[in-house]
Design a protein around this motif. Sequence first.
Motif, PDB file in Angstrom:
ATOM      1  N   LEU A  37      16.298 -22.306 -22.061  1.00 56.58           N
ATOM      2  CA  LEU A  37      16.261 -23.575 -22.781  1.00 56.58           C
ATOM      3  C   LEU A  37      17.668 -24.163 -22.793  1.00 56.58           C
ATOM      4  N   ALA A  38      17.801 -25.407 -23.220  1.00 54.22           N
ATOM      5  CA  ALA A  38      19.114 -26.037 -23.352  1.00 54.22           C
ATOM      6  C   ALA A  38      20.010 -25.187 -24.242  1.00 54.22           C
ATOM      7  N   SER A  39      21.276 -25.154 -23.935  1.00 53.33           N
ATOM      8  CA  SER A  39      22.303 -24.409 -24.686  1.00 53.33           C
ATOM      9  C   SER A  39      22.112 -22.900 -24.626  1.00 53.33           C
ATOM     10  N   HIS A  40      21.411 -22.412 -23.594  1.00 58.43           N
ATOM     11  CA  HIS A  40      21.221 -20.968 -23.418  1.00 58.43           C
ATOM     12  C   HIS A  40      22.579 -20.302 -23.198  1.00 58.43           C
ATOM     13  N   ALA A  41      22.710 -19.087 -23.655  1.00 57.55           N
ATOM     14  CA  ALA A  41      23.926 -18.320 -23.412  1.00 57.55           C
ATOM     15  C   ALA A  41      24.111 -18.133 -21.905  1.00 57.55           C
ATOM     16  N   PRO A  42      25.345 -18.116 -21.439  1.00 58.84           N
ATOM     17  CA  PRO A  42      25.582 -17.936 -20.009  1.00 58.84           C
ATOM     18  C   PRO A  42      25.013 -16.604 -19.501  1.00 58.84           C
ATOM     19  N   ILE A  43      24.374 -16.672 -18.346  1.00 57.30           N
ATOM     20  CA  ILE A  43      23.905 -15.460 -17.679  1.00 57.30           C
ATOM     21  C   ILE A  43      24.047 -15.653 -16.173  1.00 57.30           C
TER      22      ILE A  43
END
Length: 125
Positions: A37-43
Amino acid sequence: MADKTFQVDVVSPDQVLYSGSATFLRAQTTDGEVGILASHAPIFAELAPGGAVVVTEADGSKVAIAAQGGFLSVTGTEAKVLAESAQLAREVDVEAERAVLESAEEGTEEYLVARSRIRAVDALS
């Protein structure tokens, strides 16, 4: 209120399959299926063999892509799918791919490509 969309780019070495704003991204990785989703933690993740990527656009429509090999990179504002090869679900000959699944040995590249294409088509059903 925070923006509920984010930029998604799905590319292979020879083409851009999708570039636009999305509300959700789903992909099979070697660590399992992930939803973004928007603003997901970086992966940063490796795409699973035989997997598919599904983009849900702001209007609710979906774009499914069979993606073979490659990586998913997510930052707080965008997601990039860098596939070794890929095909839009709407371009898949479903009957031909089902025939490949029946005849190919499980785990072979031919089998995994067919499975990926069928997954992409099924994601739109």
